[in-house]
Design an enzyme around this catalytic site. Structure first.
Site, PDB file in Angstrom:
ATOM      1  N   ARG A   1       0.813  -1.213   0.000  1.00 49.83           N
ATOM      2  CA  ARG A   1       0.000   0.000   0.000  1.00 49.83           C
ATOM      3  C   ARG A   1       0.852   1.272   0.000  1.00 49.83           C
ATOM      4  NH1 ARG A   1      -2.753  -1.111   5.822  1.00 49.83           N
ATOM      5  NH2 ARG A   1      -1.003  -0.504   7.119  1.00 49.83           N
TER       6      ARG A   1
ATOM      7  N   GLY B   1       1.542  -7.264  11.351  1.00 50.68           N
ATOM      8  CA  GLY B   1       0.525  -6.228  11.314  1.00 50.68           C
ATOM      9  C   GLY B   1      -0.590  -6.554  10.350  1.00 50.68           C
ATOM     10  N   ASP B   2      -1.132  -5.511   9.760  1.00 47.88           N
ATOM     11  CA  ASP B   2      -2.342  -5.666   8.961  1.00 47.88           C
ATOM     12  C   ASP B   2      -2.207  -6.688   7.839  1.00 47.88           C
ATOM     13  OD1 ASP B   2      -3.030  -3.463  10.528  1.00 47.88           O
ATOM     14  OD2 ASP B   2      -2.343  -2.071   8.986  1.00 47.88           O
ATOM     15  N   HIS B   3      -1.070  -6.656   7.148  1.00 48.51           N
ATOM     16  CA  HIS B   3      -0.920  -7.497   5.956  1.00 48.51           C
ATOM     17  C   HIS B   3      -0.118  -8.759   6.262  1.00 48.51           C
ATOM     18  CE1 HIS B   3      -2.235  -3.908   3.801  1.00 48.51           C
ATOM     19  NE2 HIS B   3      -2.440  -4.666   2.763  1.00 48.51           N
TER      20      HIS B   3
END
Lengths: 734, 734
Positions: A67, A320-322
């Site tokens: 991202r 984390g998020d990914h």
């Protein structure tokens, strides 16, 4: 008083990573020095100022590659992450049904995939019968965005599985909606496509070149976001921290088919709308997909790490998020060559999730609270949260030491809470003391090896096993808390060896020789309990035989629960208890009297908490010993089975009293009661950990008041000790 | 104050049956006169003295024919009642398993049948796989009384289904063990055998001849005892008041095979050890057997009643120990020609069970407390129990009047409790007033016809629907009480028409045109909720369509519960709620706010009781209105579905507040809110019943304190009224 000499505290420094913040250099430097930090990090999208870089600390720089760049994906809209979603349930009121698949999905987040043939990739189901509707009987009306079903059966319920692009990154959206961010919406790039991957690698090469001061590249994390779906109002409707729902692309599906010889359908992902949640007993096809994606993530990660190393830097990942597909417990994980594994950590389970992963890398925890205005505000209680977390983390860390700690957020905010600054200062020192004294050597364990048995096994080691209460628990958004039973948290600090094991492991290899006690901990019918695995005759007879020959079994919540052939608990012969589910209401349970004294409850003093008033569990055997019941509802029971022993618990929320009871239950079920008083602290509020190689031991007080206890050494000799609230004392064995 | 004139109380007598007692004539006569009795009865095995007979009252004489004669069955040991039992579960620890089938059965009560070939009638099961063990692989070792299984699979669990004779009548045994009786053990005769039946008929002819003073023969009841099994200590292990487990004989099984074309196996009765309990969704084969036995019981009963009539007497049945197979709701029941149907009655459900049976016969309730030393002792509170029962019975009786009341036991005992004597005196007068004023005419009903839908339908009308809590409820042995949800008790006194309906009724005939509201009231997976019926596509689509077109639906506990295709409540589209069973813990329920005012809860005032803190029910639809929730656990919700309406309740224990809420929920779901205030009493503690044909109405106070209320007449005009504690007042409409 004691023949053991207390160890002196050494004024060491280091092993602490702090977030730095341009423009607040003075405050930042003060805390960096006070807490003894040796590393600073930026946050996603911010840069460190030259003053900060020049402090001479290690510099961690964060990048979430998929991202990071917003230009390329906006020009390549067909390279956004995809996923299968299921529409709402629509009841047919005539033989024609129109379904808007996007009804109740957030239209700013998802866009229907119009690039791939819907007749090939979507599916429509009659959920009343479970039959798929023939593609001849439905059309996607692209202009109106509706699926139109003809020849529908009146008053059957229909759903559509459909493919979407994710046009807004889940975390970016979360920050907009929950934290009021107003920056442009972030889109992610799906790295599976060859051209996307090439672009990302080029971008990363450039990034490395333009970050000469960076010592450690902190990847957050690699390729795929965890599942976080949003309803039409933008409110979370579904979360799965480890789910593979966001890893779908048509290309990957086609490659999978080539490799595995069969094609996955949308329903393999949609799973009746349950999306293969971690609570569902996983199916072979979904497990195959996980393996397939994991292999890709490993390759992708290795490519990145190789570039990091080539640039003379170290590679860290933040879980984390990914982080989907990373799987630190897989055999292939070390192929990536990651140097530092960072995990957010709020309790003992999170600590063990990171610390127990079997690879030799630097392990670092990111502690809570995050320095963010939600907690660091007027009336906020950051110290309370920090202490409560630390007490849980510390006991787990004494079992499995890690290498580093750290924080995130805005250091300048923390600075405004002097009590918090002091508490963290002590915490950093205490952490360094643990690291120094234990030397990361093996702590003394009772001779009890525990295998936690569920449908997942080691890939889902130390994953929170939330029960139904979690869904109905009204949470503070800024705190991760577990409602109801939490056996994992209790066991995370106990002096026993622990491994995770799947039913499939037993099918293929039996119960390993070195296992002393099997724990089955989960709600009825879930992957944690095992669901239909419990009617696999090989599984049940293998486990029964193993216990009969001397094994221990501890069942919590719905152990071996699956309705079959007159039994609900398939191991009711072993445990001596059975659950009433409504069809034998007029059959009496066996009479029982609560046992008086028992090894398992010797320290309980009436303070046990089973998280439920009503277990609906009755005695099915005459020789079960009921250790605790609420009226006729049995909540704790013990039974011999051949040479083995079994314990049933109706639920086990985390508490220091429950942890001690579990400690005793494990020793009892393994027939090792005599081993209790070795490196043991009698007062329930305290615990002891010993490091034979380093010839030292520690006693910690988990309570908020001063405690006096009797400490037993490895020979069973004892001495009295008094500890301050939350205090700890280290001793030399020599 | 009111335009309606209060009716005068008339000093009528009669319609009360009392137990008489030789040797206590004086006390008996006093109560007979005080309570206005017109009939006296003996008890099983006692005779009335000439003084009592000469009082000129109707004389009821009790006979339980199948256990009357003890000589014949003792000479015909193979004509005792039989049954199939299942052994304990035995875990195979080697490939040879020995099972004592009688382990944990009371050996004074059961004897293994050695007359019939065990290889033909018994079965051995591997309960780990569910497979029957080949008869080649087991033998019954008659000398040792053991079943020996060879080639067993190690650590599989085995059970034996076997045939026994019952060598001690269940009630006789109960009286010995619970009431300390010491008389010889009673054995019953199995009337299915031709010679046994002939003997019983001869015995009965003689009995009729020797009872010239008897006016009414009170049969208790006919052929088969309800199921009451005893463990090795003689303690009840299983009860089923309406189960057919004790109706088995090899002869009947053979006749069944001739008539139905297939043979039932032991497993058709044993049913995995659940014995086709009323809570189990009944299977076709078991329903066939019930029909087969019922037909026999009807023939047997008719033969007895014909003899009674030929002797110039009347025939009564008491729905007592041997009432299995009588089935007062069956179409064939009236063929017997019974004159008086007597039912024990402790609450409104029991009253309706008797009163609603659709045949024109005299209906008499036998009230509690029974005049027995357990209650009529020092410290006993017979008045309290009598009042509490009467308040429930009265409100049900106002909906369905009956013909007579009565008592049982030792009248001389009751005489010692003057407060009780006074209370019963008033009760008898109030009963006669209800009978006189209502004239057994139809009371006014709201225009709402309710069908209670379960897997049984009308044969199990008004049978207590105990939930799981009942099993864990520590009962007083002398009182019948219901733990937990009890919707039937709530509805028993409401001004609506009620019928019971099975899923099969819907399959064959759809929802009847005159039904306004369907109630589905039962715990998940039970016969009361419906279990697997809810995945019958015809059932669910028929019900959905019917509601959509304007029908009402009230679901209590686990309505439409069955896990299938992503739904647990199959009617979650209709009700707008869904239950979390553990596999979608991280899926959020729809957000909801508790509705403020609603027609359903307008009288509730926070006093509703759903019997549970945690429903684990969440909103699955945006347009459901949550009327009550405990945190996020929804306990009461309402939703429109097309032109229809649905209400979900998490449980409904009996209370006057819950009854009113149900009253309102029924009207709301039928769209008949405007009909509430007709013959209606506003104060929740009070109720009104009106008899248009007799042009009178009554208002009753169900509370233990004086209550003031507003009474609405049929035109909605109102007046104020004050009633004493538990009081009632009758008014003329004219």
């Amino acid at each position: 008083m004691s023949k053991y000499k207390e160890l002196e505290k050494k004024g060491t420094d280091g092993f602490v990573t702090l977030p730095a913040e341009s423009g607040q250099e003075e405050k930042v430097v003060e805390l960096i020095n006070k807490w003894g930090s040796d590393a600073i990090r930026d946050s996603d999208g911010t840069e460190l100022s030259p003053e900060l870089v020049e402090l001479g600390k290690q510099v961690y720089s964060t990048i979430c590659l998929v991202r990071a760049d917003q230009e390329w994906p906006r020009k390549n809209w067909d390279k956004l992450p995809q996923k299968f979603l299921m529409s709402e349930h629509v009841t047919a009121t005539s033989d024609k049904v129109e379904i808007d698949p996007m009804e109740n999905y957030f239209r700013e987040k998802y866009e229907i995939d119009r690039n791939h043939d819907e007749k090939e990739w979507w599916q429509v189901f009659d959920r009343t019968t479970g039959e798929e509707v023939s593609t001849d009987d439905w059309e996607f009306d692209g202009d109106r965005g509706l699926v139109v079903i003809k020849n529908a059966k009146k008053f059957h319920v229909y759903t559509v599985n459909f493919l979407v692009y994710q046009i807004w990154d889940s975390t970016s959206m979360y920050n907009h909606i929950s934290n009021g961010w107003t920056c442009p919406h972030v889109v992610s790039t799906e790295p599976y496509h060859a051209d996307a991957r090439k672009h990302l690698m080029d971008y990363f090469d450039n990034w490395l070149e333009t970050h000469p001061n960076t010592d450690v590249v902190r990847l957050t994390t690699l390729a795929y976001h965890f599942v976080l779906d949003s309803d039409k109002h933008g409110v979370d409707k579904y979360r799965d921290w480890v789910g593979y729902m966001d890893t779908v692309t048509v290309e990957a599906l086609q490659d999978f088919e080539k490799e595995y010889g069969y094609r996955l359908t949308s329903e393999d992902f949609v799973d009746e709308g349950y999306y293969n949640a971690t609570y569902r007993v996983p199916k072979k096809r979904y497990l195959d997909w996980m393996q397939f994606i994991h292999k890709f993530v490993i390759e992708f990660g290795k490519e990145l790490v190789d570039k990091v190393h080539a640039a003379g830097k170290k590679a860290a990942i933040f879980q984390g998020d990914h982080w989907v597909g990373v799987e630190p417990y897989s055999d292939d994980y070390p192929k990536m060559g990651i140097d530092i594994n960072v995990g957010a950590c709020e309790d003992g389970v999170a600590l063990r999730r990171l610390a127990d992963s079997p690879w030799d890398e630097v392990k670092e925890i990111r502690l809570y609270p995050y320095f963010f205005p939600d907690v660091f505000c007027e009336g906020g209680k950051p110290t309370e949260e920090s202490v409560s977390n630390w007490v849980k983390i510390r006991r787990a860390m004494l079992r499995k030491p890690i290498d580093r700690i750290g924080y995130g957020g805005y250091l300048s905010l923390a600075k405004k809470f002097p009590e918090f600054v002091e508490q963290v200062s002590g915490l950093c020192d205490e952490f360094r003391q643990i690291k120094e004294n234990s030397g990361k050597t093996e702590p003394y364990s009772a001779p009890v090896k525990v295998a936690i048995l569920n449908a997942w096994g080691k890939w889902r080691s130390w994953l929170n096993n939330f029960g139904r209460d979690q869904k109905f628990f009204i949470k503070r958004p800024d705190v991760i808390a577990v409602a109801g039973s939490n056996l994992l948290e209790c066991i995370s600090g106990l002096p026993v060896e622990i491994q995770f094991m799947s039913f499939d492991d037993i099918l293929t290899g039996g119960v390993p020789d070195d296992v002393d006690v099997i724990i089955n901990d989960g709600e009825d019918g879930t992957a944690w309990s095992g669901g239909e695995w419990w009617v696999n005759e090989q599984i049940v007879s293998t486990i029964r035989e193993w216990i009969y020959n001397g094994g221990g079994f501890v069942g919590n919540l719905g152990p071996s629960a699956y309705q079959h052939q007159g039994r609900y608990f398939q191991l009711s012969d072993v445990m001596g208890v059975e659950r009433e589910i409504g069809n034998q209401v007029m059959a009496a349970g066996r009479k029982f009297e609560e046992s008086g004294e028992h090894f398992i409850t010797a320290d309980a003093g009436g303070k046990l908490d089973f998280g439920t008033d009503k277990s609906y569990v009755f005695a099915s055997s005459e020789d079960v010993r009921v250790l605790e019941a609420n009226g006729l509802h049995i909540r704790l029971a013990a039974k011999d089975f051949g040479k083995g022993r079994a314990v049933y618990m109706a639920g086990l929320p985390y508490s220091i009293d429950n942890s001690r009871m579990l400690h005793r239950a494990l020793l009892w079920s393994a027939g090792q009661e005599s081993e209790l008083k070795k490196w043991f602290s009698s007062n329930v509020n305290t615990e002891c950990a010993a490091y034979p190689e380093k010839k030292c031991f520690v006693v910690v007080n988990n309570a908020s008041s001063e405690q006096t206890t009797t400490v037993y050494d490895g020979d069973g000799e004892s001495f009295e000790l008094t500890l301050d609230a939350y205090g700890s004392k280290w001793f030399s064995m020599e």
